[in-house]
Design an enzyme around this catalytic site. Structure first.
Site, PDB file in Angstrom:
ATOM      1  N   ASP A   1      77.675 -41.106  -4.282  1.00 50.76           N
ATOM      2  CA  ASP A   1      78.125 -42.328  -3.635  1.00 50.76           C
ATOM      3  C   ASP A   1      78.171 -43.105  -4.739  1.00 50.76           C
ATOM      4  O   ASP A   1      76.933 -43.546  -5.481  1.00 50.76           O
ATOM      5  CB  ASP A   1      77.060 -42.492  -2.663  1.00 50.76           C
TER       6      ASP A   1
ATOM      7  N   LYS B   1      81.834 -45.797  -1.589  1.00 46.42           N
ATOM      8  CA  LYS B   1      81.311 -46.430  -0.360  1.00 46.42           C
ATOM      9  C   LYS B   1      81.918 -47.715   0.046  1.00 46.42           C
ATOM     10  O   LYS B   1      81.618 -48.300  -1.156  1.00 46.42           O
ATOM     11  CB  LYS B   1      79.735 -46.330  -0.443  1.00 46.42           C
TER      12      LYS B   1
ATOM     13  N   GLU C   1      82.260 -40.095  -3.986  1.00 47.85           N
ATOM     14  CA  GLU C   1      82.418 -41.083  -2.830  1.00 47.85           C
ATOM     15  C   GLU C   1      82.369 -42.441  -2.919  1.00 47.85           C
ATOM     16  O   GLU C   1      81.278 -42.887  -3.416  1.00 47.85           O
ATOM     17  CB  GLU C   1      81.472 -40.597  -1.481  1.00 47.85           C
TER      18      GLU C   1
ATOM     19  N   HIS D   1      73.595 -44.444  -1.953  1.00 50.50           N
ATOM     20  CA  HIS D   1      74.184 -44.038  -1.126  1.00 50.50           C
ATOM     21  C   HIS D   1      74.518 -45.531   0.001  1.00 50.50           C
ATOM     22  O   HIS D   1      75.591 -45.782   0.241  1.00 50.50           O
ATOM     23  CB  HIS D   1      73.381 -43.203  -0.151  1.00 50.50           C
TER      24      HIS D   1
ATOM     25  N   HIS E   1      74.617 -32.173  -2.117  1.00 50.21           N
ATOM     26  CA  HIS E   1      74.877 -33.857  -1.649  1.00 50.21           C
ATOM     27  C   HIS E   1      73.976 -34.618  -2.203  1.00 50.21           C
ATOM     28  O   HIS E   1      72.703 -34.385  -1.704  1.00 50.21           O
ATOM     29  CB  HIS E   1      74.776 -33.240  -0.153  1.00 50.21           C
ATOM     30  N   ARG E   2      74.239 -35.803  -2.879  1.00 51.30           N
ATOM     31  CA  ARG E   2      73.526 -36.578  -3.364  1.00 51.30           C
ATOM     32  C   ARG E   2      72.478 -35.771  -4.454  1.00 51.30           C
ATOM     33  O   ARG E   2      71.179 -36.331  -4.677  1.00 51.30           O
ATOM     34  CB  ARG E   2      72.594 -37.515  -2.513  1.00 51.30           C
TER      35      ARG E   2
ATOM     36  N   ASP F   1      72.348 -30.746   1.502  1.00 50.72           N
ATOM     37  CA  ASP F   1      71.388 -31.237   0.814  1.00 50.72           C
ATOM     38  C   ASP F   1      70.418 -30.212   0.070  1.00 50.72           C
ATOM     39  O   ASP F   1      69.789 -30.534  -0.921  1.00 50.72           O
ATOM     40  CB  ASP F   1      70.293 -31.895   1.429  1.00 50.72           C
TER      41      ASP F   1
ATOM     42  N   GLU G   1      77.713 -34.169  -5.399  1.00 52.15           N
ATOM     43  CA  GLU G   1      78.274 -35.247  -4.743  1.00 52.15           C
ATOM     44  C   GLU G   1      77.150 -36.391  -4.828  1.00 52.15           C
ATOM     45  O   GLU G   1      76.333 -36.338  -5.007  1.00 52.15           O
ATOM     46  CB  GLU G   1      78.318 -34.755  -3.215  1.00 52.15           C
TER      47      GLU G   1
HETATM   48  O1  G3P Z   1      80.185 -35.811   1.020  1.00 49.46           O
HETATM   49  C1  G3P Z   1      80.150 -36.080   2.698  1.00 49.46           C
HETATM   50  C2  G3P Z   1      79.140 -36.897   2.767  1.00 49.46           C
HETATM   51  O2  G3P Z   1      78.250 -37.575   1.932  1.00 49.46           O
HETATM   52  C3  G3P Z   1      79.507 -38.215   3.756  1.00 49.46           C
HETATM   53  O3  G3P Z   1      78.285 -38.978   4.400  1.00 49.46           O
HETATM   54  O4  G3P Z   1      76.704 -40.696   4.389  1.00 49.46           O
HETATM   55  O5  G3P Z   1      76.114 -38.766   3.541  1.00 49.46           O
HETATM   56  O6  G3P Z   1      77.774 -40.199   2.325  1.00 49.46           O
HETATM   57  P1  G3P Z   1      77.435 -39.609   3.649  1.00 49.46           P
HETATM   58 CA    CA Z   2      77.975 -39.214   0.403  1.00 50.21          CA
END
Ligand code: G3P
Ligand code: CA
Length: 246
Positions: A44, A119, A117, A57, A15-16, A240, A42
């Site tokens: 954003d 945003k 993702e 993000h 995640h990120r 994460d 992942e």
């Molecule tokens: O991949 C799901 C998750 O990233 C969604 O929430 O706010 O961390 O982008 P957020």
């Molecule tokens: Ca995300």
């Protein structure tokens, strides 16, 4: 030792990038994730004033850089004057903001897939077409990328464009704590339904799977939570620290 993560074959998604130990959405976080055994990265995306899709993000740079202001009010070059590592730790000084295209060039060298993702697409009219254009320009195969958003209209738009990439709808705790998503409707245009992990129970998984929707909850950072979700039958874990879940 019994490894429930390996046994389960659940997809692991960074995640990120490896954002527990590295500044989120930076090259340092991405390269470390890509050198590990995760299945997906992942990221954003937002858009700059001069129409670059950039990997960040928040819609502002306030939290993750040493600058201030909205991404959409800066040109890409002017965003490059700020540092995106130092807020995490001085040892990460020098990490830059990356464009989506730079991430595509990076990930081409690795076997992992990319989970993009979109945003706040309401800020960026036409971002769906722009994203697809960039993916096509880089010859990204359909199976390499998944696209997700909390904005269901944005995912419906991509479905209408008949893109080959798998599509996902993100399900927030705030919006869905008291009701289940309309899996039947979502299944018309999406392949994934990715909820906040607290929303996942047997009923959720059974209903999603009955419409052929895969389920990859976010953001799962605790081994006991990961184990419970795997027992419930999730298809992936967005984390994460995906390599620290056992
Ligand atoms: O991949 C799901 C998750 O990233 C969604 O929430 O706010 O961390 O982008 P957020
Ligand atoms: Ca995300």
């Amino acid at each position: 030792m019994h490894n429930y993560l390996e046994d389960s074959k659940v997809m692991l998604i960074a995640h990120r990038g490896f954002s527990t130990d590295f500044p989120e959405n930076t090259r340092a976080a991405f390269e470390t994730a890509l050198e590990s055994n995760v299945d997906m990265l992942e990221i954003d995306i937002h858009r700059t004033k001069d129409n670059y899709l950039v990997v960040i993000h928040d819609h502002t740079i306030n939290r993750t850089s040493n600058g201030k202001g909205k991404v959409k009010d800066y040109t890409f070059n002017s965003l490059m004057q700020f540092d995106y590592g130092v807020v995490k730790h001085i040892k990460f000084k020098g990490q830059h903001l990356m464009t989506l295209e730079q991430v595509l060039v990076l990930i081409k060298h690795y076997p992992q897939k990319l989970l993009i993702e979109i945003k706040q697409p309401h800020f960026y009219p036409g971002i769906e077409q722009q994203l697809i254009h960039i993916l096509e320009k880089h010859d990204i195969p359909d199976e390499k990328v998944l696209i997700q958003s909390f904005d269901q209209k944005c995912i419906r738009n991509l479905h209408k464009m008949k893109v080959g990439f798998k599509l996902g709808v993100l399900i927030s705790k705030k919006k869905y704590w008291y009701r289940m998503p309309n899996f039947d409707k979502i299944a018309i245009y999406a392949d994934y339904v990715n909820p906040h992990y607290s929303l996942v129970n047997h009923k959720f998984i059974t209903a999603a799977h009955s419409f052929d929707l895969s389920v990859m909850p976010y953001t799962v950072n605790e081994p006991n939570v990961a184990k419970k979700l795997i027992m419930l039958g999730v298809d992936g874990l967005i984390s994460d620290n995906p390599t620290k879940l056992t």
